[in-house]
Write an enzyme that holds these catalytic residues in place. Structure first.
Site, PDB file in Angstrom:
ATOM      1  N   PRO A   2       0.818  -1.209   0.000  1.00 50.67           N
ATOM      2  CA  PRO A   2       0.000   0.000   0.000  1.00 50.67           C
ATOM      3  C   PRO A   2       0.852   1.259   0.000  1.00 50.67           C
ATOM      4  O   PRO A   2       1.636   1.483   0.919  1.00 50.67           O
ATOM      5  CB  PRO A   2      -0.827  -0.114   1.287  1.00 50.67           C
ATOM      6  CG  PRO A   2      -0.858  -1.561   1.584  1.00 50.67           C
ATOM      7  CD  PRO A   2       0.457  -2.090   1.125  1.00 50.67           C
ATOM      8  N   GLU A   3       0.709   2.059  -1.045  1.00 52.94           N
ATOM      9  CA  GLU A   3       1.373   3.347  -1.133  1.00 52.94           C
ATOM     10  C   GLU A   3       0.287   4.417  -0.997  1.00 52.94           C
ATOM     11  O   GLU A   3      -0.847   4.096  -0.655  1.00 52.94           O
ATOM     12  CB  GLU A   3       2.138   3.454  -2.467  1.00 52.94           C
ATOM     13  CG  GLU A   3       3.134   2.310  -2.656  1.00 52.94           C
ATOM     14  CD  GLU A   3       3.881   2.349  -3.981  1.00 52.94           C
ATOM     15  OE1 GLU A   3       4.030   3.430  -4.550  1.00 52.94           O
ATOM     16  OE2 GLU A   3       4.295   1.274  -4.445  1.00 52.94           O
TER      17      GLU A   3
END
Length: 277
Positions: A2-3
């Site tokens: 997850p960015e």
DNA sequence: CTTGTGTCCTGTAGGC
DNA sequence: TGCCTACAGGACACAA
């Protein structure tokens, strides 16, 4: 994995489900997931009885703002997953569960146990969270200008890709979106940051903004490993729009050259040898 | 200060 | 079939 776009997608999905609810109890299956306070008891006591006011995000950190000037902060690292449970289901690899008012619970699952959760006073950055205090401006904000990025790059000999991954420079950017932004800007990831021309830095700043906004628009990137999915289990839709990441050996959509993969700073890096100079 | 490397952690893919 | 190793990756500790 997850960015910024994935965490923002999660934030938007969870906000209406969580805002206004009160934390009734906290169950910690893996104490090492709790980054602060040091003890599980202290962690629980800091949260029980508090109301979730709203959800925020700083870079890759998701912040649940609670009443009484407290924050509950999550970092999902590589494989963390948040989900609202209304029945009796218990997700695989559930590490921490927050039982809430309204007969539901927030479940934090994290197979690799690298993710962390912190209960802090608002604005406080305990050991392990110091990086959050030094975070640079969001690349999607107006504060993230060509001049800011140029100042960060000046005199630096590290590969530009490494600086994109530095949260003090580009907060929220990770391996996927750094490769994609460099493709859009037509810059090789191996280039030393300090030698980029002003026009290239300008293109890169604009590319970071556009690729992150596109990532948000398409609800993030779900790769085949399925590590990131939305809280309701749905996949993101940006993966089919990736230009280079995960496309080693495939043809560039723009020029048909074969996409290459190499390693920079121990990170898998993808680029088009023709489009990126 | 800057840069590069190792570590954390576990599941999965690939080799033999 | 089954064991073993490499790898994935974000952030931080640490060495040079």
């Amino acid at each position: 994995m997850p960015e910024l776009p994935e965490v923002e997608t999660i934030r938007r999905a969870l906000e209406p489900e969580l805002a206004g609810r009160t934390i009734r109890s906290v169950t910690v299956a893996r104490p090492d997931i709790v980054g602060y306070p040091a003890s599980v008891g202290g962690f629980s006591r800091a949260l029980i009885g508090r109301r979730i006011e709203r959800l925020g995000r700083t870079g890759k950190y998701l912040v649940l703002h609670l009443d009484g000037e407290r924050d509950l902060i999550f970092h999902l690292r590589l494989s963390g997953h948040l989900e609202v449970i209304t029945g009796t289901r218990k997700p695989d690899y559930e590490r921490v569960r927050f039982s809430l008012s309204g007969a539901r619970a927030l479940s934090f699952a994290e197979p690799r146990v690298l993710g962390r959760v912190y209960a802090v006073r608002s604005g406080q950055y305990p050991p392990g969270l110091t990086g959050m205090a030094r975070m640079g401006p969001e690349p999607i904000s107006t504060a993230f200008t060509c001049d800011f990025l140029a100042a960060q790059f000046r005199g630096r000999t590290a590969p530009v890709k490494s600086l994109l991954l530095d949260q003090r420079v580009c907060c929220g950017v990770g391996n996927i979106y750094s490769d994609e932004a460099l493709f859009r800007a037509g810059i090789r990831p191996q280039r030393r940051a300090g030698v980029l021309r002003k026009a290239e830095v300008g293109r890169l700043a604009a590319s970071l903004r556009s690729v992150l906004n596109d990532g948000i628009k398409w609800c993030g990137t779900t790769m085949d490993d399925g590590r990131y999915v939305m809280p309701d289990g749905a996949s993101g839709r940006f993966q089919s729009r990736l230009a280079v990441f995960g496309r080693e050996g495939e043809r560039c959509r723009k020029c048909s050259s074969i996409i290459r993969r190499s390693r920079i700073g121990n990170r898998s890096t993808h680029y088009c040898p023709n489009c990126q100079k």
